[in-house]
Write a protein that holds these residues in place. Sequence first.
Motif, PDB file in Angstrom:
ATOM      1  N   LEU A 136       1.379  -1.089   0.006  1.00  0.00           N
ATOM      2  CA  LEU A 136       0.226   0.190  -0.233  1.00  0.00           C
ATOM      3  C   LEU A 136       0.941   1.180  -0.188  1.00  0.00           C
ATOM      4  N   PRO A 137       1.093   2.234  -1.047  1.00  0.00           N
ATOM      5  CA  PRO A 137       1.522   3.230  -0.976  1.00  0.00           C
ATOM      6  C   PRO A 137       1.396   4.018   0.150  1.00  0.00           C
ATOM      7  N   GLN A 138       2.918   4.717   0.426  1.00  0.00           N
ATOM      8  CA  GLN A 138       2.747   5.571   1.966  1.00  0.00           C
ATOM      9  C   GLN A 138       2.031   7.106   1.244  1.00  0.00           C
ATOM     10  N   LEU A 139       2.377   7.976   1.992  1.00  0.00           N
ATOM     11  CA  LEU A 139       1.782   9.503   2.511  1.00  0.00           C
ATOM     12  C   LEU A 139       4.024   9.704   2.381  1.00  0.00           C
ATOM     13  N   LYS A 140       4.724  10.461   1.855  1.00  0.00           N
ATOM     14  CA  LYS A 140       5.477  10.908   2.292  1.00  0.00           C
ATOM     15  C   LYS A 140       5.341  11.533   3.403  1.00  0.00           C
ATOM     16  N   GLY A 141       6.711  11.234   4.149  1.00  0.00           N
ATOM     17  CA  GLY A 141       6.884  12.065   5.575  1.00  0.00           C
ATOM     18  C   GLY A 141       5.445  11.512   6.428  1.00  0.00           C
ATOM     19  N   GLY A 142       4.279  10.528   6.190  1.00  0.00           N
ATOM     20  CA  GLY A 142       3.784   9.912   6.327  1.00  0.00           C
ATOM     21  C   GLY A 142       2.329  11.150   7.282  1.00  0.00           C
ATOM     22  N   LYS A 143       2.543  11.972   6.566  1.00  0.00           N
ATOM     23  CA  LYS A 143       0.758  12.737   6.203  1.00  0.00           C
ATOM     24  C   LYS A 143       1.007  14.009   4.982  1.00  0.00           C
ATOM     25  N   THR A 144       0.237  14.573   4.777  1.00  0.00           N
ATOM     26  CA  THR A 144      -0.398  15.755   3.707  1.00  0.00           C
ATOM     27  C   THR A 144       0.647  17.099   3.967  1.00  0.00           C
ATOM     28  N   GLU A 145       0.767  17.299   3.007  1.00  0.00           N
ATOM     29  CA  GLU A 145       1.615  18.733   3.621  1.00  0.00           C
ATOM     30  C   GLU A 145       0.823  19.750   2.761  1.00  0.00           C
ATOM     31  N   SER A 146       0.872  21.182   3.604  1.00  0.00           N
ATOM     32  CA  SER A 146       0.313  22.194   3.519  1.00  0.00           C
ATOM     33  C   SER A 146       1.466  23.131   2.964  1.00  0.00           C
ATOM     34  N   VAL A 147       0.938  23.467   1.667  1.00  0.00           N
ATOM     35  CA  VAL A 147       1.824  25.104   1.736  1.00  0.00           C
ATOM     36  C   VAL A 147       1.113  25.627   1.138  1.00  0.00           C
ATOM     37  N   SER A 148       2.179  27.796   2.014  1.00  0.00           N
ATOM     38  CA  SER A 148       1.430  28.938   1.895  1.00  0.00           C
ATOM     39  C   SER A 148       1.211  29.584   1.386  1.00  0.00           C
ATOM     40  N   VAL A 149       0.615  30.370   0.255  1.00  0.00           N
ATOM     41  CA  VAL A 149       1.059  31.187  -0.563  1.00  0.00           C
ATOM     42  C   VAL A 149       0.918  32.742   0.588  1.00  0.00           C
ATOM     43  N   PRO A 150       1.858  33.579   0.005  1.00  0.00           N
ATOM     44  CA  PRO A 150       0.924  35.520   0.057  1.00  0.00           C
ATOM     45  C   PRO A 150      -0.159  35.641  -0.130  1.00  0.00           C
ATOM     46  N   LEU A 151      -0.797  36.401   0.112  1.00  0.00           N
ATOM     47  CA  LEU A 151      -1.882  36.987  -0.333  1.00  0.00           C
ATOM     48  C   LEU A 151      -1.725  38.427  -1.305  1.00  0.00           C
ATOM     49  N   SER A 152      -2.151  38.155  -2.498  1.00  0.00           N
ATOM     50  CA  SER A 152      -1.501  39.284  -3.527  1.00  0.00           C
ATOM     51  C   SER A 152      -2.187  40.756  -2.745  1.00  0.00           C
ATOM     52  N   ALA A 153      -1.632  41.888  -3.847  1.00  0.00           N
ATOM     53  CA  ALA A 153      -1.494  43.212  -2.931  1.00  0.00           C
ATOM     54  C   ALA A 153      -3.142  42.914  -4.470  1.00  0.00           C
ATOM     55  N   ALA A 154      -3.346  42.237  -5.317  1.00  0.00           N
ATOM     56  CA  ALA A 154      -4.854  41.959  -5.608  1.00  0.00           C
ATOM     57  C   ALA A 154      -6.201  41.770  -5.134  1.00  0.00           C
ATOM     58  N   VAL A 155      -5.288  40.406  -5.175  1.00  0.00           N
ATOM     59  CA  VAL A 155      -6.632  39.764  -3.982  1.00  0.00           C
ATOM     60  C   VAL A 155      -7.016  40.374  -2.396  1.00  0.00           C
ATOM     61  N   LYS A 156      -6.221  40.555  -1.900  1.00  0.00           N
ATOM     62  CA  LYS A 156      -6.578  41.893  -1.032  1.00  0.00           C
ATOM     63  C   LYS A 156      -7.715  43.150  -1.224  1.00  0.00           C
ATOM     64  N   SER A 157      -7.297  43.923  -2.471  1.00  0.00           N
ATOM     65  CA  SER A 157      -8.070  44.410  -2.855  1.00  0.00           C
ATOM     66  C   SER A 157      -9.690  43.971  -2.619  1.00  0.00           C
ATOM     67  N   PHE A 158      -9.561  42.525  -3.478  1.00  0.00           N
ATOM     68  CA  PHE A 158     -11.019  42.000  -4.071  1.00  0.00           C
ATOM     69  C   PHE A 158     -11.728  41.519  -3.000  1.00  0.00           C
ATOM     70  N   ASN A 159     -11.040  41.714  -1.791  1.00  0.00           N
ATOM     71  CA  ASN A 159     -11.358  41.332  -0.496  1.00  0.00           C
ATOM     72  C   ASN A 159     -12.094  42.348   0.415  1.00  0.00           C
ATOM     73  N   GLN A 160     -11.446  42.797   0.492  1.00  0.00           N
ATOM     74  CA  GLN A 160     -12.104  44.454   0.304  1.00  0.00           C
ATOM     75  C   GLN A 160     -13.415  44.877  -0.766  1.00  0.00           C
ATOM     76  N   LEU A 161     -13.565  44.787  -1.639  1.00  0.00           N
ATOM     77  CA  LEU A 161     -14.950  44.430  -1.916  1.00  0.00           C
ATOM     78  C   LEU A 161     -15.794  43.257  -2.099  1.00  0.00           C
ATOM     79  N   LEU A 162     -15.249  42.237  -1.228  1.00  0.00           N
ATOM     80  CA  LEU A 162     -16.312  41.554  -0.901  1.00  0.00           C
ATOM     81  C   LEU A 162     -17.157  41.924   0.558  1.00  0.00           C
ATOM     82  N   LYS A 163     -15.524  42.446   0.846  1.00  0.00           N
ATOM     83  CA  LYS A 163     -16.508  42.691   3.034  1.00  0.00           C
ATOM     84  C   LYS A 163     -18.164  43.877   2.672  1.00  0.00           C
ATOM     85  N   GLN A 164     -17.323  44.613   1.071  1.00  0.00           N
ATOM     86  CA  GLN A 164     -18.419  45.753   0.983  1.00  0.00           C
ATOM     87  C   GLN A 164     -19.314  45.026   0.486  1.00  0.00           C
TER      88      GLN A 164
END
Length: 261
Positions: free
Chosen positions: A74-102
């Motif tokens: 049975l194949p095993q996960l590398k490292g025994g668990k899933t890996e999460s990769v964080s990506v910084p929030l871009s300026a465009a997405v930050k601006s878009f989030n402000q629109l969604l708040k409105q």
Amino acid sequence: MLDEFNVTTFDQFVATFAQVLPTIEMNAGQRWVQRQVLSKFANGPELARLIQSAWDVLTRDRLAEELEKLGKKLPQLKGGKTESVSVPLSAAVKSFNQLLKQVYDRYENLSGKEKQAYSWVPVVTYNAAKAAALDIRLVYPQAKDDPGSKVNTLVGRAVAIYRKTGDNKSAQLLFCDSFNHVNMTKLTSFVSGQAVQLDIEEDAESAVIEDMFLYKDIKRKLMEQGVPEHEIAIVKDYKTTDQREALFERVNRGEVRILIG
């Protein structure tokens, strides 16, 4: 089967086999709100007996045993668990989030009758937020391609794995459930045409709205980085069961090494 347990509706199933608990989560308008969610199963042994009375259940341990009989593991996960990769929030997405708040603020201030008339707002807001987090071009096709977006990060990692596992002809599945553009016309009209600050491509007028945009964009970028086209497949291009079975056989033979779906 469910009738025998007097469980004939979803509400009855939840009441019998699940627990609904309050939780705090962030909504599409970037606000922390309390929601009632299905937290976990209840009456587990009874639910298991119910399922096993009608289904053929193959547990992980039994699957491992069956594979061992075939001389495989049975194949095993590398490292025994899933890996999460964080990506910084871009300026465009930050601006878009402000629109969604409105959008969220205006919707929350509507009367009950007005909320009925604008019942589509929460769903469209959620879909737009999810799409923008992947790639701002899904909500604004004329925006510049952000080198640090989730999609471009994915492509870079996929290419690295492709090269590293070349000797084994290993396969990858790139899964993405938001791949088409979101029509922002109604949402921006709802907030009186509030603009979002974006870096616009010089040829923005020629921005193309194409079906399965993100899938095709990922494929183009993989090819630009040296992955042959015949080793990439978009699962949705294969419509019938026979076509997909033939595709998966090609994957098993190492002929197709990256599936997008």
